[in-house]
Design a protein around this motif. Sequence first.
Motif, short mmCIF file in Angstrom:
data_model
loop_
_atom_site.label_atom_id
_atom_site.label_comp_id
_atom_site.label_asym_id
_atom_site.label_seq_id
_atom_site.Cartn_x
_atom_site.Cartn_y
_atom_site.Cartn_z
N ASN A 115 -23.47 -48.45 91.21
CA ASN A 115 -22.24 -47.71 91.44
C ASN A 115 -21.66 -48.48 92.47
O ASN A 115 -20.89 -47.82 93.24
CB ASN A 115 -22.12 -46.37 91.42
N LYS A 118 -18.23 -48.55 93.50
CA LYS A 118 -17.33 -47.25 93.55
C LYS A 118 -17.45 -46.65 94.92
O LYS A 118 -17.18 -45.85 95.70
CB LYS A 118 -18.09 -46.13 92.45
N ASN A 148 -30.79 -47.08 91.14
CA ASN A 148 -29.75 -46.11 91.51
C ASN A 148 -30.74 -45.32 92.54
O ASN A 148 -30.29 -44.01 92.80
CB ASN A 148 -29.78 -45.02 90.49
N ASN A 200 -28.32 -52.69 85.61
CA ASN A 200 -28.59 -51.35 86.04
C ASN A 200 -29.72 -50.81 85.69
O ASN A 200 -30.13 -50.97 84.69
CB ASN A 200 -27.34 -50.42 85.67
N THR A 259 -23.30 -40.06 97.44
CA THR A 259 -23.94 -40.54 96.38
C THR A 259 -24.55 -39.20 95.71
O THR A 259 -24.82 -38.94 94.44
CB THR A 259 -25.33 -41.44 96.42
#
Length: 286
Positions: A115, A118, A148, A200, A259
């Motif tokens: 992400n 973002k 992540n 990802n 996050t």
Amino acid sequence: MKKPNVLLAGATGYLGSYILKELLTNEYPTRIIVRHKNKIPELTPAPEIIEAEVTHPDTLSNAFSGIDVVISTIGITRQKDGLTYMDVDYKANVNLVNKALEHGVKKFIYVSVLNGTKIRDLKIGEAKEKFVDYLTASGLDFCIIRPNGFFSDMRDFLKMAKRGKVYLFGDGKLKLNPIHGEDLAKVCVSSIHLPDREINIGGPDLLSQNEIAELALAAYSKPVKIIHLPDWIRKLTLWTARTFTGSSTYGPIEFFLTTMVMDMEAPCFGTHKLEDFFREEARKQS
């Protein structure tokens, strides 16, 4: 078929040490850039070691000769030595790309964050994504690895659990699947031969924040005590940190607090379980 010559930058970090082991286990001719040779333990087979400073491009001249693939895990979680995210996550990696272009490197693999687009308004996200823009426009073949979160990042849950309570923002139902460094290293090394431009990736277990909190408390044999805080407290903490501290202090805080209220679910991969990691960490501290 002859394996490509690989240059690894960031070999002394959490992830870099696992990538180095994976490269050597799979018999890739490996060269590493380190600030100090004495930080690297004796390994068999041994990598070629170049002492250099990635923030000083003039020290990198001898590192790229004959290299086919560069893997970079260069980045800082907490700013130190007067260096900023822009100095390291952006400029140091730009130095590596420029040297790679000079020496005819075929591919550049960079470990960023899930992400990333973002969180460009965060200090760390701004630097990482600015570099991604630079790499994608460089003309080099590339792959952006987007994990992540590492198991090591989950120690914040353990710190709270050890005191008997875990604090979460919101209802704790957002899910994530952090990944162990050893599993992520396999993804990074396999990407040498994959056509993917972006990957990802997360660990094998998709867990809610509540479930992660429960695992952390269980590691210390504590009863389940999870305190759900309203979002205005998170926003106030962010504002306070940004207003009254420098970026070296609030950078990690704003990343964590942002996050924690994002969907950080990624494709599942690997064999290492977060529950086992928590138990082992708790055992070390007992």
